[in-house]
Design a protein around this motif. Structure first.
Motif, PDB file in Angstrom:
ATOM      1  N   GLN A   3       0.826  -1.201   0.000  1.00 52.81           N
ATOM      2  CA  GLN A   3       0.000   0.000   0.000  1.00 52.81           C
ATOM      3  C   GLN A   3       0.864   1.256   0.000  1.00 52.81           C
ATOM      4  O   GLN A   3       0.523   2.274  -0.599  1.00 52.81           O
ATOM      5  CB  GLN A   3      -0.915  -0.040   1.223  1.00 52.81           C
ATOM      6  N   THR A   6       2.063   1.866  -3.410  1.00 48.11           N
ATOM      7  CA  THR A   6       0.937   2.318  -4.230  1.00 48.11           C
ATOM      8  C   THR A   6       0.788   3.824  -4.154  1.00 48.11           C
ATOM      9  O   THR A   6       0.593   4.506  -5.168  1.00 48.11           O
ATOM     10  CB  THR A   6      -0.375   1.645  -3.761  1.00 48.11           C
ATOM     11  N   PRO A  14      -5.457   8.150  -5.981  1.00 46.09           N
ATOM     12  CA  PRO A  14      -6.408   7.393  -5.153  1.00 46.09           C
ATOM     13  C   PRO A  14      -7.257   8.287  -4.256  1.00 46.09           C
ATOM     14  O   PRO A  14      -8.436   7.996  -4.017  1.00 46.09           O
ATOM     15  CB  PRO A  14      -5.493   6.477  -4.322  1.00 46.09           C
ATOM     16  N   ALA A  18     -11.373   8.515  -4.179  1.00 40.01           N
ATOM     17  CA  ALA A  18     -12.191   8.389  -2.978  1.00 40.01           C
ATOM     18  C   ALA A  18     -13.012   9.645  -2.719  1.00 40.01           C
ATOM     19  O   ALA A  18     -14.198   9.571  -2.353  1.00 40.01           O
ATOM     20  CB  ALA A  18     -11.302   8.087  -1.773  1.00 40.01           C
ATOM     21  N   ARG A  78     -11.871  -1.860  -1.863  1.00 40.53           N
ATOM     22  CA  ARG A  78     -11.920  -1.406  -3.261  1.00 40.53           C
ATOM     23  C   ARG A  78     -13.071  -2.053  -4.005  1.00 40.53           C
ATOM     24  O   ARG A  78     -13.803  -1.384  -4.752  1.00 40.53           O
ATOM     25  CB  ARG A  78     -10.595  -1.734  -3.936  1.00 40.53           C
ATOM     26  N   LEU A 125     -10.191   3.431   2.410  1.00 37.88           N
ATOM     27  CA  LEU A 125      -9.254   3.385   1.293  1.00 37.88           C
ATOM     28  C   LEU A 125      -8.155   4.433   1.437  1.00 37.88           C
ATOM     29  O   LEU A 125      -6.986   4.157   1.173  1.00 37.88           O
ATOM     30  CB  LEU A 125     -10.009   3.589  -0.027  1.00 37.88           C
ATOM     31  N   THR A 129      -4.092   3.619   1.928  1.00 32.70           N
ATOM     32  CA  THR A 129      -3.197   4.030   0.857  1.00 32.70           C
ATOM     33  C   THR A 129      -2.093   4.966   1.335  1.00 32.70           C
ATOM     34  O   THR A 129      -0.956   4.895   0.867  1.00 32.70           O
ATOM     35  CB  THR A 129      -4.001   4.714  -0.272  1.00 32.70           C
ATOM     36  N   THR A 184     -10.652   4.606  -9.917  1.00 33.55           N
ATOM     37  CA  THR A 184     -10.417   3.597  -8.876  1.00 33.55           C
ATOM     38  C   THR A 184      -9.754   2.355  -9.453  1.00 33.55           C
ATOM     39  O   THR A 184      -8.810   1.804  -8.868  1.00 33.55           O
ATOM     40  CB  THR A 184     -11.744   3.221  -8.192  1.00 33.55           C
ATOM     41  N   THR A 187      -5.984   3.291 -10.182  1.00 32.63           N
ATOM     42  CA  THR A 187      -5.030   3.809  -9.196  1.00 32.63           C
ATOM     43  C   THR A 187      -5.138   3.222  -7.796  1.00 32.63           C
ATOM     44  O   THR A 187      -4.212   3.387  -6.998  1.00 32.63           O
ATOM     45  CB  THR A 187      -5.168   5.340  -9.081  1.00 32.63           C
ATOM     46  N   VAL A 188      -6.248   2.558  -7.466  1.00 28.04           N
ATOM     47  CA  VAL A 188      -6.462   2.125  -6.087  1.00 28.04           C
ATOM     48  C   VAL A 188      -6.215   0.626  -5.957  1.00 28.04           C
ATOM     49  O   VAL A 188      -6.771  -0.171  -6.727  1.00 28.04           O
ATOM     50  CB  VAL A 188      -7.890   2.459  -5.616  1.00 28.04           C
TER      51      VAL A 188
END
Length: 455
Positions: A3, A6, A14, A18, A78, A125, A129, A184, A187-188
């Protein structure tokens, strides 16, 4: 891919994904207000139907929020967020194409269900992240976007209704939802927290029945009175369901809401303040919008602008408080904010037959200052007075009670607004009830919340 990496690889995208969902679902709580007169005329809806148009969405949010968060812990944040966006988009399409009031009300409930899952997963989320200083910045941005939603909703609703059609306030969600889904997916990363126990289906069902029956009974009071079976039966059902919910949550191994949290006096005070804040500050705005458009004959855009001083004052206050009063205690922020909300409602409850929309401005500004002080502190305060392993539950409970408070506020204030008085006099009664609610809640928070522990 971890994470942490990420966040490094995708930067702030991200967070954008969100925040897009959070902004959209929060806008839809209040965007309907300025479109109410047009919807009523077009679909021939009753006053009771109008209340349900607001309450159906809020009730679905309140009833499903905690359960959605628990489910997302198992299925993946997610994945649940993506499905929630799709459900929200489809429900918005159904709202925009609804041929009747009944279809619109049903679609609003489904829209609220999707919104509950979105609200339950967006912060999770962001938390998964980002880490360290980035997480603090991300939470601040998320909170700012939430505040901006309240500021934008009335004006955006007015613009869409007046220059396009009331259906556009729902259809605009489609491209936004598609954009959020695409972002999403790109990128998530998936995030889940296994080992959290089984989903509390019995608790979810009994809580939903209790909240829905209570709201239904209160709305029916306006048309049928307190002694009617259409009022007494749902109120009795709500009492029974609430009692069963209490038994289930007390005896269950994996409760949706650990009632032992309320043994903490400060936690109970914060939760009561959260539940009463929203009706005191926001539930009255729906009836204000009706007065502005049906009695003062303002257009939707002007009605939205007339309500905007509160949201703008809230935004300015929240930013200023974060910058200049970072050490303000939850007791002072929430208790003082509620007292200001009550004072602002009192100022607004002085209308007469010659009043124009400008008579609302001073009270809206004072209320907005109170909102800006109190709302940013609610979730962090609730978590600070709960055990660490119940912090997520505490934050979810705050949002649940806020939405439930809004639904109940619309139901109760609707009784006052349709009591046969002239519209401005009925609105005065609504604002006086809001003032009493805000002042009582503020005093309760100041009396129960320990001042020594910061959020």
């Amino acid at each position: 891919m971890t994470q942490t990496s990420t966040a490094t690889r995708t930067g702030w995208w991200p967070l954008v994904a969100a925040c897009t969902g959070a902004f959209m679902l929060l806008v839809d709580v209040t965007i309907v207000m300025v479109a109410l007169p047009d919807i009523i005329d077009d679909l021939h809806m009753s006053f009771t139907g109008t209340q349900w148009l607001l309450d159906g969405y809020a009730l679905a949010l309140a009833a499903l929020l905690l359960a959605a968060g628990s489910f997302a812990d198992h299925a993946g944040q997610r994945k649940v967020y993506l499905w929630a966006l799709i459900v929200f988009a489809l429900a918005s399409l159904a709202c925009g194409l609804a041929p009747s009031g009944g279809v619109l009300l049903a679609a609003r409930v489904v829209q609220g269900a999707g919104g509950a899952a979105m609200m339950a997963t967006t912060l999770a989320l962001v938390s998964a992240t980002y880490h360290g200083r980035q997480r603090g910045i991300a939470f601040g941005v998320w909170g700012g976007v939430s505040g901006a939603a309240a500021a934008v909703a009335p004006v955006l609703g007015g613009l869409l209704t007046e220059h396009l059609h009331w259906r556009a306030i729902f259809l605009v969600n489609l491209p936004i939802s598609l954009g959020a889904v695409w972002l999403t997916l790109r990128t998530v990363e998936e995030s889940r927290r296994p080992g959290k126990g089984r989903l509390d289906w019995a608790g979810m069902v009994t809580f939903t029945v209790a909240a829905g029956a209570l709201t239904y009974g209160l709305i029916e009071v306006g048309q049928h009175g307190w002694t009617s079976a259409r009022t007494l039966v749902p109120l009795a059902a709500a009492a029974v369901a609430l009692a069963v919910f209490g038994v289930i949550e007390t005896r269950g191994d994996h409760p949706m809401l650990d009632l032992r949290l309320f043994a903490n006096r400060s936690f109970s005070g914060i939760m009561t303040g959260a539940m009463l804040l929203v009706p005191a500050a926001f539930a009255c705005l729906a009836f204000t919008s009706l007065w502005l458009q049906q009695d003062l004959r303002l257009g939707p855009v002007m009605a939205g602008l007339a309500l905007s001083p509160m949201a703008l004052a809230s935004l300015v206050t929240s930013v200023a408080a974060a910058r200049f009063l970072p050490g303000l205690s939850p007791r002072a922020a929430i208790g003082g904010g509620l007292l200001l909300i009550g004072a602002g409602a009192f100022l607004q409850g002085t209308l007469d037959a010659d009043s124009s929309w400008t008579a609302l401005v001073p009270g809206l500004i004072v209320t907005g200052v109170g909102v800006g002080l109190s709302i940013p502190s609610l979730s962090s305060a609730a978590m600070s007075y709960a055990p660490q392993h119940r912090a997520g539950m505490a934050a979810g409970t705050v949002n649940t009670l806020r939405q439930l408070g809004y639904a109940l506020g619309v139901a109760v204030f609707g009784i006052l607004y349709q009591d046969g008085l002239a519209p401005y006099a009925a609105l005065d009664d609504v604002y006086r009830a809001s003032a009493v609610t805000g002042l009582a809640a503020g005093l309760l928070v100041l009396a129960t919340v320990r001042p020594a522990r910061a959020a």
